[in-house]
Design a protein around this motif. Sequence first.
Motif, PDB file in Angstrom:
ATOM      1  N   TRP A   1       0.833  -1.199   0.000  1.00 56.48           N
ATOM      2  CA  TRP A   1       0.000   0.000   0.000  1.00 56.48           C
ATOM      3  C   TRP A   1       0.869   1.252   0.000  1.00 56.48           C
ATOM      4  CZ3 TRP A   1      -5.017  -0.382  -0.947  1.00 56.48           C
ATOM      5  CH2 TRP A   1      -5.630  -1.608  -0.751  1.00 56.48           C
ATOM      6  N   THR A   2       0.490   2.218  -0.834  1.00 60.23           N
ATOM      7  CA  THR A   2       1.207   3.489  -0.903  1.00 60.23           C
ATOM      8  C   THR A   2       0.835   4.355   0.292  1.00 60.23           C
ATOM      9  OG1 THR A   2      -0.570   4.566  -2.150  1.00 60.23           O
ATOM     10  CG2 THR A   2       1.166   3.472  -3.432  1.00 60.23           C
ATOM     11  N   ALA A   3       1.621   5.407   0.522  1.00 58.63           N
ATOM     12  CA  ALA A   3       1.269   6.378   1.557  1.00 58.63           C
ATOM     13  C   ALA A   3      -0.065   7.013   1.168  1.00 58.63           C
ATOM     14  CB  ALA A   3       2.354   7.436   1.669  1.00 58.63           C
ATOM     15  N   PRO A   4      -0.946   7.269   2.132  1.00 59.69           N
ATOM     16  CA  PRO A   4      -2.263   7.812   1.792  1.00 59.69           C
ATOM     17  C   PRO A   4      -2.205   9.254   1.305  1.00 59.69           C
ATOM     18  CG  PRO A   4      -2.014   7.642   4.171  1.00 59.69           C
ATOM     19  CD  PRO A   4      -0.799   7.023   3.565  1.00 59.69           C
ATOM     20  N   THR A   5      -3.200   9.602   0.508  1.00 55.40           N
ATOM     21  CA  THR A   5      -3.440  10.994   0.134  1.00 55.40           C
ATOM     22  C   THR A   5      -4.741  11.405   0.806  1.00 55.40           C
ATOM     23  OG1 THR A   5      -4.583  10.359  -1.903  1.00 55.40           O
ATOM     24  CG2 THR A   5      -2.226  10.837  -2.076  1.00 55.40           C
ATOM     25  N   TYR A   6      -4.922  12.701   1.040  1.00 52.58           N
ATOM     26  CA  TYR A   6      -6.080  13.192   1.786  1.00 52.58           C
ATOM     27  C   TYR A   6      -6.787  14.301   1.019  1.00 52.58           C
ATOM     28  CZ  TYR A   6      -3.820  10.739   5.624  1.00 52.58           C
ATOM     29  OH  TYR A   6      -3.249   9.779   6.412  1.00 52.58           O
ATOM     30  N   LYS A   7      -8.117  14.201   0.957  1.00 46.41           N
ATOM     31  CA  LYS A   7      -8.959  15.219   0.321  1.00 46.41           C
ATOM     32  C   LYS A   7      -9.966  15.719   1.348  1.00 46.41           C
ATOM     33  CE  LYS A   7      -7.609  14.262  -4.000  1.00 46.41           C
ATOM     34  NZ  LYS A   7      -7.014  15.145  -4.928  1.00 46.41           N
ATOM     35  N   LEU A   8     -10.027  17.021   1.538  1.00 48.78           N
ATOM     36  CA  LEU A   8     -10.917  17.644   2.508  1.00 48.78           C
ATOM     37  C   LEU A   8     -12.059  18.320   1.757  1.00 48.78           C
ATOM     38  CD1 LEU A   8      -9.861  19.666   5.569  1.00 48.78           C
ATOM     39  CD2 LEU A   8     -11.351  20.752   3.918  1.00 48.78           C
ATOM     40  N   GLU A   9     -13.279  18.124   2.223  1.00 52.41           N
ATOM     41  CA  GLU A   9     -14.463  18.725   1.598  1.00 52.41           C
ATOM     42  C   GLU A   9     -14.841  19.993   2.365  1.00 52.41           C
ATOM     43  OE1 GLU A   9     -17.322  15.575   1.828  1.00 52.41           O
ATOM     44  OE2 GLU A   9     -16.084  14.258   0.587  1.00 52.41           O
ATOM     45  N   VAL A  10     -14.915  21.106   1.628  1.00 53.67           N
ATOM     46  CA  VAL A  10     -15.281  22.386   2.236  1.00 53.67           C
ATOM     47  C   VAL A  10     -16.723  22.695   1.834  1.00 53.67           C
ATOM     48  CG1 VAL A  10     -14.666  24.805   2.519  1.00 53.67           C
ATOM     49  CG2 VAL A  10     -12.886  23.136   1.963  1.00 53.67           C
ATOM     50  N   PRO A  11     -17.645  22.760   2.800  1.00 57.35           N
ATOM     51  CA  PRO A  11     -19.048  23.018   2.478  1.00 57.35           C
ATOM     52  C   PRO A  11     -19.288  24.475   2.072  1.00 57.35           C
ATOM     53  CG  PRO A  11     -18.771  22.870   4.851  1.00 57.35           C
ATOM     54  CD  PRO A  11     -17.439  22.552   4.239  1.00 57.35           C
ATOM     55  N   GLN A  12     -20.405  24.704   1.415  1.00 58.97           N
ATOM     56  CA  GLN A  12     -20.763  26.033   0.922  1.00 58.97           C
ATOM     57  C   GLN A  12     -20.821  27.063   2.049  1.00 58.97           C
ATOM     58  OE1 GLN A  12     -23.766  28.051   1.187  1.00 58.97           O
ATOM     59  NE2 GLN A  12     -22.795  29.534  -0.163  1.00 58.97           N
ATOM     60  N   GLN A  13     -21.298  26.673   3.232  1.00 56.57           N
ATOM     61  CA  GLN A  13     -21.402  27.615   4.348  1.00 56.57           C
ATOM     62  C   GLN A  13     -20.027  28.171   4.734  1.00 56.57           C
ATOM     63  OE1 GLN A  13     -22.548  24.505   4.112  1.00 56.57           O
ATOM     64  NE2 GLN A  13     -24.224  24.099   5.516  1.00 56.57           N
ATOM     65  N   THR A  14     -19.005  27.346   4.654  1.00 52.06           N
ATOM     66  CA  THR A  14     -17.645  27.792   4.969  1.00 52.06           C
ATOM     67  C   THR A  14     -17.082  28.620   3.828  1.00 52.06           C
ATOM     68  OG1 THR A  14     -17.286  25.841   6.339  1.00 52.06           O
ATOM     69  CG2 THR A  14     -15.323  27.021   5.593  1.00 52.06           C
ATOM     70  N   LEU A  15     -17.329  28.195   2.595  1.00 49.77           N
ATOM     71  CA  LEU A  15     -16.831  28.942   1.436  1.00 49.77           C
ATOM     72  C   LEU A  15     -17.409  30.341   1.376  1.00 49.77           C
ATOM     73  CD1 LEU A  15     -16.991  26.107  -1.224  1.00 49.77           C
ATOM     74  CD2 LEU A  15     -14.935  27.143  -0.271  1.00 49.77           C
ATOM     75  N   ALA A  16     -18.645  30.508   1.857  1.00 48.31           N
ATOM     76  CA  ALA A  16     -19.290  31.819   1.848  1.00 48.31           C
ATOM     77  C   ALA A  16     -18.522  32.835   2.694  1.00 48.31           C
ATOM     78  CB  ALA A  16     -20.725  31.702   2.347  1.00 48.31           C
ATOM     79  N   LYS A  17     -17.689  32.354   3.614  1.00 49.56           N
ATOM     80  CA  LYS A  17     -16.932  33.229   4.507  1.00 49.56           C
ATOM     81  C   LYS A  17     -15.500  33.474   4.021  1.00 49.56           C
ATOM     82  CE  LYS A  17     -19.535  31.235   8.308  1.00 49.56           C
ATOM     83  NZ  LYS A  17     -19.466  30.344   9.450  1.00 49.56           N
ATOM     84  N   ILE A  18     -15.100  32.831   2.909  1.00 46.46           N
ATOM     85  CA  ILE A  18     -13.735  32.954   2.400  1.00 46.46           C
ATOM     86  C   ILE A  18     -13.736  33.879   1.191  1.00 46.46           C
ATOM     87  CG2 ILE A  18     -11.755  31.721   1.444  1.00 46.46           C
ATOM     88  CD1 ILE A  18     -12.729  29.219   2.931  1.00 46.46           C
ATOM     89  N   ALA A  19     -12.939  34.935   1.257  1.00 50.60           N
ATOM     90  CA  ALA A  19     -12.873  35.919   0.176  1.00 50.60           C
ATOM     91  C   ALA A  19     -12.526  35.244  -1.149  1.00 50.60           C
ATOM     92  CB  ALA A  19     -11.841  36.990   0.506  1.00 50.60           C
ATOM     93  N   GLY A  20     -13.310  35.543  -2.174  1.00 55.08           N
ATOM     94  CA  GLY A  20     -13.080  35.011  -3.499  1.00 55.08           C
ATOM     95  C   GLY A  20     -13.736  33.666  -3.755  1.00 55.08           C
TER      96      GLY A  20
END
Length: 91
Positions: free
Chosen positions: A47-66
């Motif tokens: 098995w290879t070293a794991p990779t990680y993907k994080l899901e950012v919900p719309q409510q959080t994105l609404a607070k991030i400029a751009g």
Amino acid sequence: MADKIRKTMVTFEVPAHTSPAPGDLPPGKYRGTKVERGVHMLGGLSWTAPTYKLEVPQQTLAKIAGMEDLLGLEMDVTAEVRAGEILVVGD
């Protein structure tokens, strides 16, 4: 023989503002995935070293400029997890 992929749902904790591309991620808990690839080698599956993907919900994105207009975003946070900036706290 084809390689195998193991995908696990995990919970990430961002303890402080972190800036994985493309933006500044506020502290909190986020859902995402850990992906490992199994490669057939002499003697069995490795098995290879794991990779990680994080899901950012719309409510959080609404607070991030751009990013206010995005409905959701999946970010590769492998480097931040390996550096200890983002923690994997559950699966």
